[in-house]
Design an enzyme around this catalytic site. Structure first.
Site, PDB file in Angstrom:
ATOM      1  CG  ASP A 265       3.938  -4.247  -1.571  1.00  0.00           C
ATOM      2  OD1 ASP A 265       3.873  -3.272  -0.868  1.00  0.00           O
ATOM      3  OD2 ASP A 265       3.710  -3.885  -2.818  1.00  0.00           O
ATOM      4  CD  GLU A 301       1.153  -1.956   1.757  1.00  0.00           C
ATOM      5  OE1 GLU A 301       0.994  -0.732   1.774  1.00  0.00           O
ATOM      6  OE2 GLU A 301       1.891  -2.746   0.895  1.00  0.00           O
TER       7      GLU A 301
END
Length: 616
Positions: A265, A301
């Site tokens: 993330d 990400e």
């Protein structure tokens, strides 16, 4: 077969019986282990590096334990494998070898075969458990999904959360089930030919239940400040132990739970000035460890669009990350199908068909160009040497749905004909396509932002959520903001659960059947040609008509490689006299062939062809 990951943190079962406990607490002169309920206290031995250790012969799997600090504060193990009484409760000793794997010989799948399905365990089924999610896996495999991506599982405060507020990185949240239940889900997925990725958060800890500041301030580096306070210490004094903590976490999920890889993330929010970035070191550890024996993938990400993290070696393999979530394609598609241009969508508002075409052809839209939304700041790096499988692309994700005030899905706000056309273009591209749970049957349920914090933090989160939207015209007045669902209300969580009965509704079932047919065609005809694909394609946008072409297989062969063509019409009215793309038609929707061989394309029409070398 049994699988476990040895590590210096947490608990280790001893060969002759008993358990070794280890806690890195440099700021504590003395730590006591409290074992059982009611607890018995046992002083731990501190070494010069701040490690507190204790071998306890009477300890057994299933025992509850905590660490007591000099001021009397009792804290869970930051490397706890299971915390059944939530983040403030006692940890449990777990036998990592207790689960007997049924598909331990699984070696994964090559990345070019990936069709990803992102899901949130708590809202994927009415029960919201690992076991209930496992029961749904056969339907996903039958649909044509080859990989599921689980939103973060690290133990979070309360009974409901997206997962990005986790504080116990090694403990699957108990609201979903026990560690053995998660292993059974992964095992069953492998038996169905499904890869399983886990979303991990290495850029911050959640705001409730993180006790590290009390005994290990070395875990954070005040030199770097983030929206969550001092950054995790990846590059300051004593950073080695902190880096090892997260490297072991990555290895733990892949070795002990047999995950096929990670989704990392928001790596753009990681602060690390080291010569070797922590993202690269995690990737190296996975590839030199479990990656030597099976396929292991790392997806990032990264809002910075750093193509360097995705670079390939001379053999076309990724020494670092395998792929990145491609928000650029999402944003371009969103503007194209919905017409919305607020916020970051403004960067994609000019010529939206061309923007979508550029994303399909090249991966990133922004590869060093200035971003108006970011005040002219240049964004991204040249991605022309990457295979297009380095881009995980989508029309929906938990972020892009849930970060809307009411959590509406794209089909609720976009033109459905254009939504389906955009998705068809994506399915038949060399990108790795990803669906968000429920997208396969165009679920009507929203996916809203939800959490379950304590009262003081809950009030601040609810107010912050509503204030966040105050800058939008639709929420300029207080009454409008008051309609935004309260993240801490259980009703917000329950409203986000999928309604699986919608699958049987003919309106929803038709798209699921069509999608399954497209995925089967992709697997049969395109996947065998994707392994050697490298470099961008070409696109042409003429008003509403988009043409994209890619050379498959090995682009070093130039025009001799098979070429994949997609033509799609996003204009308002049908168009006539369109020359068909060259090659064999693999798929066509909403087209009519005229007597002169040209095509009539309705709004939302798509035609896909495959041109063999030397033909056309």
């Amino acid at each position: 077969m049994n699988h476990s990951h040895p590590m210096p943190f947490g608990t280790t079962l001893l060969d002759g019986g008993g358990v070794r406990f280890a806690l890195w607490a440099p700021a504590a002169d003395q730590v006591a282990l409290e074992l059982g309920e009611p607890p018995s206290s046992h002083p731990m031995l501190r070494d010069g590096d701040g490690w507190h250790r204790l071998d306890l012969p009477e300890a057994r799997p299933g025992d509850a334990y905590r660490f007591r600090l000099p001021d009397g504060l009792r804290v869970p193990d930051p490397a706890s494998r299971f915390n059944p009484d939530d983040v403030h409760g006692a940890s449990r000793v777990i036998d990592p070898n207790a689960y007997a794997w049924q598909h331990g010989q699984w070696r994964g799948r090559p990345w070019e075969e990936a069709v990803i399905y992102e899901l949130h365990v708590g809202t994927f089924t009415p029960e919201g458990t690992f076991a209930a999610a496992q029961a749904r896996l056969p339907a996903l495999a039958q649909l044509g999904i080859t990989a599921i991506e689980l939103m973060p599982l690290a133990d979070f405060p309360g009974q409901r959360n997206w997962g990005y507020d986790g504080v116990l990185q090694f403990a699957p949240d108990a609201s979903y089930g026990a560690p053995e239940d998660l292993k059974a889900l992964v095992d069953a997925a492998h038996g169905l030919g499904l890869m399983v990725l886990i979303d991990v958060v290495y850029n911050h800890f959640g705001p409730e239940g993180n006790y590290l500041h009390a005994y290990c301030p070395q875990f954070f580096n005040p030199k770097h400040q983030t929206p969550w306070g001092a950054a995790i210490n990846y590059d300051g004094e004593e950073a080695r132990t902190v880096r090892d903590f997260f490297i072991h976490n990555a290895l733990y999920w892949v070795e002990e739970f047999r995950f096929d890889g990670l989704r990392m993330d928001a790596v753009h929010a990681i602060r690390d000035d080291s010569a070797l970035h922590i993202v690269q070191e995690v990737c190296q550890a996975l590839r030199s460890g479990p990656g030597r024996e099976r396929h292991v993938h790392v997806v990032l990400e990264n809002d910075a669009n750093q193509a360097s993290f995705l670079a390939r070696d001379s053999l076309g393999q990724p020494p670092g990350a395998t792929a990145q979530w491609n928000d650029d394609l999402h944003h371009a598609a969103h503007v194209l199908v919905s017409g919305e241009t607020d916020g970051y969508y403004a960067d994609y508002a000019d010529k939206p068909v061309a923007q979508f075409g550029r994303a399909l052809a090249q991966g990133f839209v922004y590869q060093g160009q200035p971003s108006a939304f970011r005040g002219g700041e240049r964004r991204g790096e040249d991605a022309s040497r990457l295979p297009l499988a380095a881009f995980v692309s989508y029309l929906q994700t938990h972020d892009q749905v849930g970060n809307r005030a009411f959590g509406e899905r794209i089909q609720a706000i976009g033109d459905i004909a254009l939504v389906r056309a955009a998705w068809t273009c994506l399915v038949f591209s060399p990108h790795v396509p990803m669906l968000f749970m429920g997208e396969e049957f165009e679920a009507s349920t929203p996916f809203q932002y939800f959490c379950d914090f304590g009262p003081e933090l809950a009030d601040a989160v609810s107010k912050g959520r509503r204030d966040e939207f105050g800058g939008f015209a639709a929420f300029a007045d207080e009454a409008a903001r008051a309609r935004i669902p309260d993240p801490n209300a259980e009703s917000t969580f329950l409203a986000s659960k999928l309604r699986w009965e919608e699958c049987d509704d003919p309106l929803h079932e038709a798209w699921r059947v069509q999608l399954s047919e497209m995925l089967a065609l992709r697997q049969q005809r395109l996947v065998p040609l994707l392994a050697g694909q490298c470099g961008p394609g070409r696109f042409q946008a003429d008003d509403g008509l988009l043409r994209v072409a890619w050379t498959l297989a090995d682009t070093t062969r130039g025009e001799d490689g098979p070429r994949l063509h997609v033509a799609a019409h996003f204009g308002d009215a049908p168009v006539d006299g369109i020359a068909p793309p060259p090659g064999e038609i693999l798929y066509a929707n909403a087209i009519e062939r005229s007597g002169d061989g040209t095509l009539r394309l309705a709004r939302g029409a798509v035609v896909v062809t495959l041109q063999e070398p030397g033909l056309g």
